[in-house]
Design an enzyme around this catalytic site. Structure first.
Site, mmCIF file in Angstrom:
data_model
loop_
_atom_site.group_PDB
_atom_site.id
_atom_site.type_symbol
_atom_site.label_atom_id
_atom_site.label_comp_id
_atom_site.label_asym_id
_atom_site.label_seq_id
_atom_site.Cartn_x
_atom_site.Cartn_y
_atom_site.Cartn_z
ATOM 1 N N LYS A 33 0.850 -1.196 0.000
ATOM 2 C CA LYS A 33 0.000 0.000 0.000
ATOM 3 C C LYS A 33 0.881 1.240 0.000
ATOM 4 O O LYS A 33 1.758 1.392 0.848
ATOM 5 C CB LYS A 33 -0.893 0.016 1.239
ATOM 6 N N ASP A 82 -3.428 4.373 -1.813
ATOM 7 C CA ASP A 82 -4.365 4.820 -0.768
ATOM 8 C C ASP A 82 -4.424 6.344 -0.767
ATOM 9 O O ASP A 82 -3.810 7.001 0.076
ATOM 10 C CB ASP A 82 -3.880 4.277 0.584
ATOM 11 N N LYS A 107 -7.384 8.186 -0.742
ATOM 12 C CA LYS A 107 -8.568 8.701 -0.027
ATOM 13 C C LYS A 107 -9.106 9.961 -0.710
ATOM 14 O O LYS A 107 -9.163 11.052 -0.126
ATOM 15 C CB LYS A 107 -8.227 8.984 1.429
ATOM 16 N N ASP A 123 -13.400 15.051 -3.837
ATOM 17 C CA ASP A 123 -13.361 16.326 -4.567
ATOM 18 C C ASP A 123 -14.640 16.405 -5.393
ATOM 19 O O ASP A 123 -15.502 15.521 -5.293
ATOM 20 C CB ASP A 123 -12.110 16.370 -5.467
ATOM 21 N N ASN A 181 -16.192 15.857 -11.295
ATOM 22 C CA ASN A 181 -15.359 15.913 -12.501
ATOM 23 C C ASN A 181 -13.902 15.577 -12.190
ATOM 24 O O ASN A 181 -13.252 14.800 -12.899
ATOM 25 C CB ASN A 181 -15.479 17.320 -13.111
ATOM 26 N N THR A 216 -10.428 4.576 10.927
ATOM 27 C CA THR A 216 -10.357 3.741 12.135
ATOM 28 C C THR A 216 -9.769 4.512 13.319
ATOM 29 O O THR A 216 -9.788 4.016 14.438
ATOM 30 C CB THR A 216 -9.525 2.471 11.889
ATOM 31 N N ARG A 259 -3.388 -4.900 15.077
ATOM 32 C CA ARG A 259 -2.275 -4.957 16.020
ATOM 33 C C ARG A 259 -2.087 -6.397 16.494
ATOM 34 O O ARG A 259 -2.962 -6.937 17.169
ATOM 35 C CB ARG A 259 -2.554 -4.049 17.237
ATOM 36 N N ARG A 269 2.597 0.211 10.996
ATOM 37 C CA ARG A 269 3.642 0.346 12.011
ATOM 38 C C ARG A 269 4.144 -0.952 12.638
ATOM 39 O O ARG A 269 5.358 -1.085 12.810
ATOM 40 C CB ARG A 269 3.170 1.336 13.098
#
Ligand code: C5P
Length: 269
Positions: free
Chosen positions: A62, A90, A92, A95, A98, A149, A211, A241
């Site tokens: 990603k 990724d 996100k 807008d 168009n 999240t 995690r 992480r």
């Protein structure tokens, strides 16, 4: 996907009917293909090093905002496609229609496998689908961001969303995204089960905020372990992480794959 059937059991649905379900485990290869590693590295050379360590331990890389905004970040993401990796961009997006349509068309024609778009409204979702469908290359899977999240109910109130929990909002947005032709969603593991119940079985649920047992939570608030997320109905898990901050990222990735393999996956997912 699932290998050995473990056991059969039943549960009562809300109408009181007994629904049969059986459980199975993922093979190591399947689990690996469902592990998405977030390359949240500050620079392209850092991301390259991380990729080299993980090339045999994860199915999808990603590339997010931090890396894309760094020098050569987008070119690096395109290089990963050339190297035949599955790449999840990724971005996100949110807008006017168009702009979203044309941006998604460019992403689709570049050969990326996954792209995220915020699912706050139908206009954006529709524009994204139109952009993807305008291209001959139709491999791009569109994933809707339901509720980040890291957000809890207080964050939603600050956004102006009252009287809806993150779960209710995530389920509402997932249904809307599916109706508009999206392939799946990004959602917390805590929402995966409810989203599965209202969407088709082939609808993709990618779960971040993972995690492994014993690792730091950071700024995520609704976390799950790899096995819990798979059992809750995740199609993929996204891990950042816990892997890239580890001394030995490949060892952590292998441990996560083992945890995924240990999950009992219901055929109802
Ligand atoms: O480091 P960590 O495992 O928390 O990383 C999770 C990754 O998933 C990050 O790259 C983050 O941007 C992404 N993500 C998320 N929540 C969403 C969508 C994407 O955490 N709703």
């Amino acid at each position: 996907m699932a290998l050995d059937a473990l056991s059969d059991s039943g549960f009562q649905n809300w109408e009181g009917e007994v629904v049969r379900q059986s459980f199975s485990h993922l093979s190591e290869q399947d689990a690996k293909s469902k592990l998405v590693v977030a390359l949240d590295a500050p620079t392209v050379p850092d991301a390259r090093k991380l990729c080299a360590k993980l090339r045999d331990s994860a199915g999808v890389f990603k590339v997010g905002l931090e890396l894309v905004m760094s020098k050569g970040g987008l070119a690096f993401a395109r290089d990963l496609i050339e190297e035949e990796h599955q790449v999840f961009l990724d971005m996100k997006l949110l807008d006017i229609g168009n702009t979203v349509e044309r941006a998604v068309a460019n992403v689709a024609s570049s050969g990326f496998q996954f792209l995220t778009v915020h699912a706050t409204n139908r206009k954006t979702l529709r524009a994204a689908v139109a952009g993807r469908n305008s291209q001959r290359e139709q491999n791009l899977k569109l994933l809707a961001v339901t509720v980040l999240t890291s957000f809890d109910e207080n964050d939603l109130r600050e956004e102006g969303v009252f009287g809806q929990t993150p779960l209710e909002l995530a389920v509402h947005r997932a249904k809307m995204a599916e109706e508009e032709g999206f392939d799946g969603v990004i959602a917390s593991g805590h929402e995966a089960k409810s989203i599965r119940q209202v969407t088709n079985s082939n609808f993709i649920i990618k779960v971040p905020g993972i995690r492994p047992a014993g690792s730091e939570i950071g700024d995520q608030t609704r976390t799950m372990t790899p096995a819990e997320a798979m059992e809750a109905g995740a199609s993929y898990i996204v891990v950042g992480r816990p892997i890239y901050k580890a001394n030995d990222p490949a060892a952590v990735a292998r441990q996560i794959v083992r945890e995924m393999c240990a999950a009992r996956i219901s055929d109802r997912h």
